[in-house]
Design an enzyme around this catalytic site. Structure first.
Site, PDB file in Angstrom:
ATOM      1  N   GLY A 292       0.894  -1.297   0.154  1.00 44.82           N
ATOM      2  CA  GLY A 292       0.275   0.046   0.109  1.00 44.82           C
ATOM      3  C   GLY A 292       0.995   1.200   0.154  1.00 44.82           C
ATOM      4  O   GLY A 292       0.300   2.212   0.349  1.00 44.82           O
TER       5      GLY A 292
ATOM      6  N   LYS B 243     -12.538  -4.795   6.884  1.00 43.53           N
ATOM      7  CA  LYS B 243     -11.768  -4.816   8.044  1.00 43.53           C
ATOM      8  C   LYS B 243     -11.873  -5.643   9.251  1.00 43.53           C
ATOM      9  O   LYS B 243     -10.878  -6.362   9.835  1.00 43.53           O
ATOM     10  CB  LYS B 243     -11.394  -3.102   8.592  1.00 43.53           C
ATOM     11  CG  LYS B 243     -11.155  -2.252   7.446  1.00 43.53           C
ATOM     12  CD  LYS B 243      -9.793  -2.614   6.824  1.00 43.53           C
ATOM     13  CE  LYS B 243      -8.609  -1.915   7.382  1.00 43.53           C
ATOM     14  NZ  LYS B 243      -7.282  -2.361   6.664  1.00 43.53           N
TER      15      LYS B 243
ATOM     16  N   PRO C 193      -5.980   2.862  13.401  1.00 47.29           N
ATOM     17  CA  PRO C 193      -5.808   4.327  13.188  1.00 47.29           C
ATOM     18  C   PRO C 193      -7.237   4.584  13.359  1.00 47.29           C
ATOM     19  O   PRO C 193      -8.255   4.000  12.733  1.00 47.29           O
ATOM     20  CB  PRO C 193      -5.160   4.581  12.111  1.00 47.29           C
ATOM     21  CG  PRO C 193      -4.529   3.371  11.580  1.00 47.29           C
ATOM     22  CD  PRO C 193      -5.073   2.063  12.008  1.00 47.29           C
TER      23      PRO C 193
HETATM   24  N1  LIG Z   1      -7.694   6.541   5.391  1.00 47.96           N
HETATM   25  C1  LIG Z   1      -8.030   6.615   6.763  1.00 47.96           C
HETATM   26  O1  LIG Z   1      -8.792   7.225   7.252  1.00 47.96           O
HETATM   27  C2  LIG Z   1      -7.746   5.259   7.404  1.00 47.96           C
HETATM   28  C3  LIG Z   1      -8.184   5.034   8.763  1.00 47.96           C
HETATM   29  C4  LIG Z   1      -7.919   3.852   9.321  1.00 47.96           C
HETATM   30  C5  LIG Z   1      -7.196   2.787   8.582  1.00 47.96           C
HETATM   31  N2  LIG Z   1      -6.734   2.862   7.498  1.00 47.96           N
HETATM   32  C6  LIG Z   1      -6.107   1.729   6.501  1.00 47.96           C
HETATM   33  O2  LIG Z   1      -4.986   2.378   6.092  1.00 47.96           O
HETATM   34  C7  LIG Z   1      -4.712   1.788   5.027  1.00 47.96           C
HETATM   35  C8  LIG Z   1      -4.061   2.742   3.931  1.00 47.96           C
HETATM   36  O3  LIG Z   1      -5.447   3.445   3.891  1.00 47.96           O
HETATM   37  P1  LIG Z   1      -5.121   4.921   2.678  1.00 47.96           P
HETATM   38  O4  LIG Z   1      -6.260   5.724   3.301  1.00 47.96           O
HETATM   39  O5  LIG Z   1      -3.693   5.062   2.566  1.00 47.96           O
HETATM   40  O6  LIG Z   1      -5.760   4.150   1.261  1.00 47.96           O
HETATM   41  P2  LIG Z   1      -5.314   4.540  -0.294  1.00 47.96           P
HETATM   42  O7  LIG Z   1      -4.974   5.700  -0.219  1.00 47.96           O
HETATM   43  O8  LIG Z   1      -6.814   4.107  -0.698  1.00 47.96           O
HETATM   44  O9  LIG Z   1      -4.134   3.233  -0.615  1.00 47.96           O
HETATM   45  C9  LIG Z   1      -4.401   2.110  -0.599  1.00 47.96           C
HETATM   46  C10 LIG Z   1      -3.377   1.479  -0.813  1.00 47.96           C
HETATM   47  O10 LIG Z   1      -3.576   0.059  -1.007  1.00 47.96           O
HETATM   48  C11 LIG Z   1      -3.374  -0.567  -2.528  1.00 47.96           C
HETATM   49  N3  LIG Z   1      -4.041  -1.629  -2.751  1.00 47.96           N
HETATM   50  C12 LIG Z   1      -5.696  -1.452  -2.900  1.00 47.96           C
HETATM   51  N4  LIG Z   1      -6.033  -2.800  -3.186  1.00 47.96           N
HETATM   52  C13 LIG Z   1      -4.998  -3.413  -3.347  1.00 47.96           C
HETATM   53  C14 LIG Z   1      -4.829  -4.812  -3.792  1.00 47.96           C
HETATM   54  N5  LIG Z   1      -5.765  -5.538  -4.244  1.00 47.96           N
HETATM   55  N6  LIG Z   1      -3.380  -5.203  -3.942  1.00 47.96           N
HETATM   56  C15 LIG Z   1      -2.367  -4.454  -3.613  1.00 47.96           C
HETATM   57  N7  LIG Z   1      -2.386  -3.247  -3.258  1.00 47.96           N
HETATM   58  C16 LIG Z   1      -3.635  -2.876  -3.118  1.00 47.96           C
HETATM   59  C17 LIG Z   1      -3.252   0.910  -3.093  1.00 47.96           C
HETATM   60  O11 LIG Z   1      -2.406   0.607  -4.365  1.00 47.96           O
HETATM   61  P3  LIG Z   1      -2.869   1.229  -5.870  1.00 47.96           P
HETATM   62  O12 LIG Z   1      -1.984   2.187  -5.897  1.00 47.96           O
HETATM   63  O13 LIG Z   1      -2.403   0.066  -6.723  1.00 47.96           O
HETATM   64  O14 LIG Z   1      -4.149   1.645  -5.783  1.00 47.96           O
HETATM   65  C18 LIG Z   1      -2.859   1.834  -2.187  1.00 47.96           C
HETATM   66  O15 LIG Z   1      -1.415   1.738  -2.156  1.00 47.96           O
HETATM   67  C19 LIG Z   1      -5.679   0.708   4.880  1.00 47.96           C
HETATM   68  O16 LIG Z   1      -5.343  -0.418   5.134  1.00 47.96           O
HETATM   69  C20 LIG Z   1      -6.844   1.430   5.628  1.00 47.96           C
HETATM   70  O17 LIG Z   1      -7.875   0.267   5.705  1.00 47.96           O
HETATM   71  C21 LIG Z   1      -7.047   4.209   6.650  1.00 47.96           C
END
Ligand SMILES: NC(=O)c1ccc[n+]([C@@H]2O[C@H](COP(=O)([O-])OP(=O)(O)OC[C@H]3O[C@@H](n4cnc5c(N)ncnc54)[C@H](OP(=O)(O)O)[C@@H]3O)[C@@H](O)[C@H]2O)c1
Length: 334
Positions: free
Chosen positions: A7, A151, A174
């Protein structure tokens, strides 16, 4: 230390890679073949030369084993954030299972799973409760939303691997991560319906963490010894209430078109909305239900005491400064 980050092209992953580079950690970014690494490269600047990139599908066990070879720590941040339940299952749960199998195969020292504060079952908590790592996990994830469901199931798979196969697991949950690109509004403030923000309540504290602070906490979760089997909630020190956040947005000249539902009316409003959604066969999107309202907009208190104590994490950027830095996007909207 050799770390693998999944990610890495995402909102959080980029900052995590940067935080690890600053700690002198050698980082391998595992990205899918279709991933665009241009944003990561630009973001890292000179640090880009310090990372290596492995293009690997997280559903391919032997490719994952190759990508993880020599790794001490895996930080698993890849996940789907939007889409149907089946899409999220494919992007979140299945890759996690395969990656954990590969991590066990190459015997990594630590597997850090980035989960979410959303996995807690807050509907049953009395208003005013303190939510901490001992709070119950959502018993009815299918009544929430597809993301929360994915999740919860992702974590279930990880805990099973920890219990039954001794995966050296650390789970980080988070709160809402905010920052430039995402802005400061989130579903914890209310829901967007027809171009308007239906602001729910206002007195509820928002469990927010600035993306850079959050990335630092996650980096530490892979480094501090003796944490296997532990969970850490990541919320900044001084999160605002929803009302304060909206006031700050107005002061900053951002005026989201808002309809406010007072806290005391949320239950009744949600029941009515849920009924009308069914009666009209989806004229209004099914985003508000009584169960979701009881989960999302309750007044709770949050603590980051465990992360401060055991990870020795200190959120470096205070909320007011983080807010300012996050508002350089188009409308402060998440
Ligand atoms: N944002 C929040 O408020 C929040 C809060 C709590 C927890 N989280 C957790 O934090 C983590 C990151 O979230 P984020 O906000 O940074 O999300 P994001 O910007 O959407 O990034 C998601 C990442 O996951 C990759 N990805 C998605 N599907 C995939 C797959 N099938 N195989 C391989 N890679 C894949 C994407 O790669 P590509 O570039 O190839 O699309 C991207 O690098 C997640 O686990 C999320 O559940 C987020």
């Amino acid at each position: 230390m050799q770390a693998v980050v999944t990610g890495a092209t995402g909102f959080l992953g980029k900052r995590l890679v940067q935080s690890l580079c600053r700690e002198g950690v050698s980082v391998r970014c595992v990205v899918r073949r279709s991933s665009n690494v241009g944003g990561l490269r630009d973001f890292l600047g000179d640090d880009w030369r310090k990372v290596d990139v492995a293009r690997t599908e997280l559903t391919d066990f032997s490719a994952c084993v190759d990508a993880l070879s020599g790794a001490d720590v895996v930080y698993h941040a890849a996940a789907g954030l939007t889409g149907s339940t089946s899409t999220l299952f494919l992007n979140t749960v299945i890759p996690t299972r395969v990656l954990m199998d590969a991590a066990l195969e190459v015997e990594v020292r630590r597997f850090v799973l980035i989960s979410s504060l959303g996995v807690y079952g807050t509907a049953s908590l009395p208003s005013g409760s303190v939510l901490d790592e001992s709070s119950p996990v959502e018993p009815e994830p299918h009544l929430r939303d597809p993301y929360t469901y994915s999740k919860v199931v992702q974590e279930q798979a990880a805990w099973e691997a920890w219990r039954e196969r001794r995966l050296p697991l650390v789970v980080v949950r988070p709160g809402v991560i905010f920052g430039l690109e995402r802005g400061v509004l989130s579903g914890r403030v209310g829901v967007q319906v027809g171009g308007r923000l239906i602001a729910m309540g206002g007195g509820q504290t928002l469990p927010y963490t600035f993306v850079e602070n959050c990335a630092d906490a996650i980096a530490l979760a892979g480094m501090e010894p003796g944490l296997e089997g532990e969970v850490f909630n990541v919320i900044d020190d001084d999160p605002p209430t929803a009302a304060r956040l909206l006031k700050m947005l107005r002061r900053a000249g951002r005026r989201p078109r808002t309809v406010r539902v007072p806290g005391a009316l949320i239950g009744g409003f949600s029941g009515l909305y849920e009924w009308y959604h069914r009666y009209s066969r989806g004229q209004l999107p099914g985003v508000i239900t009584r169960y979701r309202s009881a989960s999302m907009w309750k007044k709770l208190r949050f603590t980051n005491e465990k992360a401060r104590r055991q990870l020795r994490w200190r959120p470096e950027v205070a909320f007011d400064e983080a807010f300012r830095r996050s508002l350089q996007g188009p409308d402060g909207r998440q």
